[in-house]
Write a protein that holds these residues in place. Structure first.
Motif, PDB file in Angstrom:
ATOM      1  N   LEU A 192       0.826  -1.210   0.000  1.00 20.67           N
ATOM      2  CA  LEU A 192       0.000   0.000   0.000  1.00 20.67           C
ATOM      3  C   LEU A 192       0.854   1.251   0.000  1.00 20.67           C
ATOM      4  O   LEU A 192       1.799   1.381   0.780  1.00 20.67           O
ATOM      5  N   ASP A 193       0.500   2.178  -0.884  1.00 20.05           N
ATOM      6  CA  ASP A 193       1.144   3.487  -0.952  1.00 20.05           C
ATOM      7  C   ASP A 193       0.732   4.297   0.281  1.00 20.05           C
ATOM      8  O   ASP A 193      -0.458   4.467   0.559  1.00 20.05           O
ATOM      9  N   ALA A 194       1.709   4.811   1.029  1.00 25.75           N
ATOM     10  CA  ALA A 194       1.414   5.564   2.255  1.00 25.75           C
ATOM     11  C   ALA A 194       0.560   6.793   1.971  1.00 25.75           C
ATOM     12  O   ALA A 194      -0.316   7.153   2.766  1.00 25.75           O
ATOM     13  N   GLU A 195       0.780   7.422   0.820  1.00 22.12           N
ATOM     14  CA  GLU A 195       0.016   8.630   0.485  1.00 22.12           C
ATOM     15  C   GLU A 195      -1.471   8.303   0.319  1.00 22.12           C
ATOM     16  O   GLU A 195      -2.339   9.038   0.785  1.00 22.12           O
ATOM     17  N   ILE A 196      -1.759   7.182  -0.340  1.00 20.92           N
ATOM     18  CA  ILE A 196      -3.153   6.768  -0.498  1.00 20.92           C
ATOM     19  C   ILE A 196      -3.766   6.428   0.852  1.00 20.92           C
ATOM     20  O   ILE A 196      -4.918   6.775   1.143  1.00 20.92           O
ATOM     21  N   SER A 197      -2.998   5.776   1.701  1.00 19.71           N
ATOM     22  CA  SER A 197      -3.501   5.400   3.018  1.00 19.71           C
ATOM     23  C   SER A 197      -3.793   6.628   3.881  1.00 19.71           C
ATOM     24  O   SER A 197      -4.787   6.672   4.609  1.00 19.71           O
ATOM     25  N   GLN A 198      -2.938   7.637   3.781  1.00 26.30           N
ATOM     26  CA  GLN A 198      -3.106   8.832   4.601  1.00 26.30           C
ATOM     27  C   GLN A 198      -4.320   9.665   4.176  1.00 26.30           C
ATOM     28  O   GLN A 198      -4.923  10.358   4.991  1.00 26.30           O
ATOM     29  N   LYS A 199      -4.698   9.566   2.901  1.00 24.24           N
ATOM     30  CA  LYS A 199      -5.816  10.378   2.404  1.00 24.24           C
ATOM     31  C   LYS A 199      -7.115  10.087   3.138  1.00 24.24           C
ATOM     32  O   LYS A 199      -7.951  10.982   3.309  1.00 24.24           O
ATOM     33  N   ASP A 200      -7.313   8.842   3.551  1.00 24.25           N
ATOM     34  CA  ASP A 200      -8.537   8.504   4.285  1.00 24.25           C
ATOM     35  C   ASP A 200      -8.246   8.199   5.748  1.00 24.25           C
ATOM     36  O   ASP A 200      -8.969   7.445   6.405  1.00 24.25           O
ATOM     37  N   ASN A 201      -7.151   8.782   6.251  1.00 30.06           N
ATOM     38  CA  ASN A 201      -6.764   8.640   7.655  1.00 30.06           C
ATOM     39  C   ASN A 201      -6.553   7.170   8.023  1.00 30.06           C
ATOM     40  O   ASN A 201      -6.909   6.726   9.110  1.00 30.06           O
ATOM     41  N   HIS A 202      -5.979   6.439   7.076  1.00 31.40           N
ATOM     42  CA  HIS A 202      -5.648   5.023   7.254  1.00 31.40           C
ATOM     43  C   HIS A 202      -6.882   4.132   7.467  1.00 31.40           C
ATOM     44  O   HIS A 202      -6.772   3.042   8.032  1.00 31.40           O
ATOM     45  N   THR A 203      -8.054   4.595   7.016  1.00 36.38           N
ATOM     46  CA  THR A 203      -9.283   3.810   7.185  1.00 36.38           C
ATOM     47  C   THR A 203      -9.182   2.467   6.475  1.00 36.38           C
ATOM     48  O   THR A 203      -9.558   1.421   7.023  1.00 36.38           O
ATOM     49  N   LEU A 204      -8.681   2.467   5.236  1.00 36.18           N
ATOM     50  CA  LEU A 204      -8.528   1.222   4.487  1.00 36.18           C
ATOM     51  C   LEU A 204      -7.568   0.285   5.205  1.00 36.18           C
ATOM     52  O   LEU A 204      -7.842  -0.914   5.353  1.00 36.18           O
ATOM     53  N   LEU A 205      -6.455   0.820   5.645  1.00 42.70           N
ATOM     54  CA  LEU A 205      -5.450   0.024   6.346  1.00 42.70           C
ATOM     55  C   LEU A 205      -6.054  -0.622   7.596  1.00 42.70           C
ATOM     56  O   LEU A 205      -5.869  -1.818   7.845  1.00 42.70           O
ATOM     57  N   LYS A 206      -6.794   0.149   8.350  1.00 45.79           N
ATOM     58  CA  LYS A 206      -7.422  -0.375   9.567  1.00 45.79           C
ATOM     59  C   LYS A 206      -8.449  -1.456   9.240  1.00 45.79           C
ATOM     60  O   LYS A 206      -8.578  -2.443   9.968  1.00 45.79           O
ATOM     61  N   SER A 207      -9.185  -1.262   8.145  1.00 51.49           N
ATOM     62  CA  SER A 207     -10.215  -2.232   7.755  1.00 51.49           C
ATOM     63  C   SER A 207      -9.591  -3.552   7.329  1.00 51.49           C
ATOM     64  O   SER A 207     -10.087  -4.631   7.683  1.00 51.49           O
ATOM     65  N   ILE A 208      -8.518  -3.469   6.543  1.00 50.18           N
ATOM     66  CA  ILE A 208      -7.830  -4.697   6.110  1.00 50.18           C
ATOM     67  C   ILE A 208      -7.310  -5.448   7.325  1.00 50.18           C
ATOM     68  O   ILE A 208      -7.467  -6.667   7.442  1.00 50.18           O
ATOM     69  N   LYS A 209      -6.717  -4.721   8.238  1.00 52.77           N
ATOM     70  CA  LYS A 209      -6.156  -5.330   9.443  1.00 52.77           C
ATOM     71  C   LYS A 209      -7.242  -6.014  10.265  1.00 52.77           C
ATOM     72  O   LYS A 209      -7.041  -7.099  10.820  1.00 52.77           O
ATOM     73  N   THR A 252      -6.178 -11.517   7.716  1.00 52.05           N
ATOM     74  CA  THR A 252      -4.874 -11.791   8.321  1.00 52.05           C
ATOM     75  C   THR A 252      -3.745 -11.528   7.324  1.00 52.05           C
ATOM     76  O   THR A 252      -2.604 -11.889   7.568  1.00 52.05           O
ATOM     77  N   THR A 253      -4.082 -10.883   6.216  1.00 56.17           N
ATOM     78  CA  THR A 253      -3.104 -10.617   5.164  1.00 56.17           C
ATOM     79  C   THR A 253      -2.053  -9.615   5.636  1.00 56.17           C
ATOM     80  O   THR A 253      -2.400  -8.546   6.145  1.00 56.17           O
ATOM     81  N   PRO A 254      -0.771  -9.904   5.463  1.00 58.20           N
ATOM     82  CA  PRO A 254       0.269  -8.931   5.801  1.00 58.20           C
ATOM     83  C   PRO A 254       0.156  -7.679   4.938  1.00 58.20           C
ATOM     84  O   PRO A 254      -0.225  -7.754   3.765  1.00 58.20           O
ATOM     85  N   ILE A 255       0.494  -6.539   5.514  1.00 60.43           N
ATOM     86  CA  ILE A 255       0.404  -5.258   4.810  1.00 60.43           C
ATOM     87  C   ILE A 255       1.757  -4.570   4.872  1.00 60.43           C
ATOM     88  O   ILE A 255       2.300  -4.324   5.956  1.00 60.43           O
ATOM     89  N   LEU A 256       2.295  -4.269   3.698  1.00 59.97           N
ATOM     90  CA  LEU A 256       3.550  -3.528   3.580  1.00 59.97           C
ATOM     91  C   LEU A 256       3.231  -2.136   3.054  1.00 59.97           C
ATOM     92  O   LEU A 256       2.648  -2.002   1.976  1.00 59.97           O
ATOM     93  N   VAL A 257       3.581  -1.109   3.804  1.00 65.06           N
ATOM     94  CA  VAL A 257       3.328   0.264   3.393  1.00 65.06           C
ATOM     95  C   VAL A 257       4.626   0.890   2.897  1.00 65.06           C
ATOM     96  O   VAL A 257       5.664   0.802   3.567  1.00 65.06           O
ATOM     97  N   LEU A 258       4.542   1.508   1.708  1.00 65.22           N
ATOM     98  CA  LEU A 258       5.699   2.170   1.103  1.00 65.22           C
ATOM     99  C   LEU A 258       5.468   3.672   1.091  1.00 65.22           C
ATOM    100  O   LEU A 258       4.388   4.142   0.703  1.00 65.22           O
ATOM    101  N   SER A 259       6.465   4.425   1.492  1.00 66.75           N
ATOM    102  CA  SER A 259       6.338   5.879   1.533  1.00 66.75           C
ATOM    103  C   SER A 259       7.484   6.537   0.772  1.00 66.75           C
ATOM    104  O   SER A 259       8.622   6.083   0.840  1.00 66.75           O
ATOM    105  N   SER A 260       7.151   7.598   0.060  1.00 69.90           N
ATOM    106  CA  SER A 260       8.169   8.360  -0.680  1.00 69.90           C
ATOM    107  C   SER A 260       8.846   9.385   0.207  1.00 69.90           C
ATOM    108  O   SER A 260       9.728  10.115  -0.237  1.00 69.90           O
ATOM    109  N   GLN A 261       8.430   9.430   1.472  1.00 76.10           N
ATOM    110  CA  GLN A 261       8.994  10.398   2.397  1.00 76.10           C
ATOM    111  C   GLN A 261       9.505   9.701   3.645  1.00 76.10           C
ATOM    112  O   GLN A 261       8.880   8.756   4.130  1.00 76.10           O
TER     113      GLN A 261
END
Length: 234
Positions: free
Chosen positions: A52-69, A73-82
């Motif tokens: 998951l792109d960190a920028e996309i995740s931050q746009k919805d305040n990590h709502t998608l990330l929290k929902s997946i979690k 049980t799928t592992p989530i790797l977040v990549l950030s350009s910053q």
């Protein structure tokens, strides 16, 4: 195990770099640019990894990330350009299993992805495929429906009786002690007298199999039992 990976990123170069490096005959990589595009894969696919792109995740305040979690049980790797400690900490608290901020190389990203996928595969072993056991028309054991037929007539077995019969019939000729049968079939700590429990179930199996005219379950003196389908076997 056939693996499926979902990449959600607005960075085209990064997204297709991951796709080209991880795609193989045993791994499918789905690439998307938005949360909306990703939803069908999140709901319909058994995923071994989400990148998951960190920028996309931050746009919805990590709502998608929290929902997946929460739902998978799928592992989530977040990549950030910053770079940034605060962003890393916030993302990990939201549910990411790993976080990589610049600078990082594609090789590091792929190594982290492979590591997370291996953790998923190790914790989600593939289910065994069981096949119907048929001993002529005399005895048929169907694990998919948990039915036993003796001369075309269905005979009812309890859950443990069926499991015990299927285990023995799946390993013809092999000798098992009562302790081994208990470990394989009951798969729990011994809270009863193991000898009495196994002997009682063997007795029940022999009674229900008596119409076959074959003594399928043999005693092996001093050791335990074995399954054999030869009518003249002692």
């Amino acid at each position: 195990m056939y693996k499926s990976i979902l990449v959600i990123s607005s960075d085209e170069r990064e997204k297709y770099g991951i796709f080209s490096r991880l795609s193989s005959s045993t791994t499918a990589v789905y690439v998307t640019s938005t949360v909306q595009e990703a939803m069908p894969y999140l709901t319909d696919q058994r995923l071994c990894l989400v990148i998951l792109d960190a920028e996309i995740s931050q746009k919805d305040n990590h709502t998608l990330l929290k929902s997946i979690k929460k739902l998978k049980t799928t592992p989530i790797l977040v990549l950030s350009s910053q770079p940034g400690h605060a962003q890393r900490l916030e993302t990990l608290k939201a549910g990411a299993h790993a976080y990589m901020g610049t600078p990082y190389t594609m090789e590091e990203c792929l190594a982290q992805a492979q590591s997370l996928m291996q953790i998923y595969v190790d914790s989600h072993p593939e289910k065994h495929t069981y096949f119907t056991l048929a001993f002529g028309d005399n005895l048929v054991i169907d694990p998919s429906t948990r039915q036993v037929f003796i001369k075309d007539k269905e005979i009812k077995f309890t859950r443990k009786e069926f499991d015990l019969l299927f285990w023995l019939a799946s390993n013809p000729g092999q000798v098992f002690s009562r302790e081994q049968l208990y470990d394989h079939v009951w798969d729990e700590d011994s809270v009863y007298n193991v000898d009495d429990v196994v002997k009682a179930h063997i007795k029940a199996l022999r009674r229900k199999l008596s119409d076959t005219d074959v003594a399928y379950i043999k005693n092996v003196w001093g050791i335990g039992y074995r399954f054999h389908n030869e009518p003249d076997d002692e």
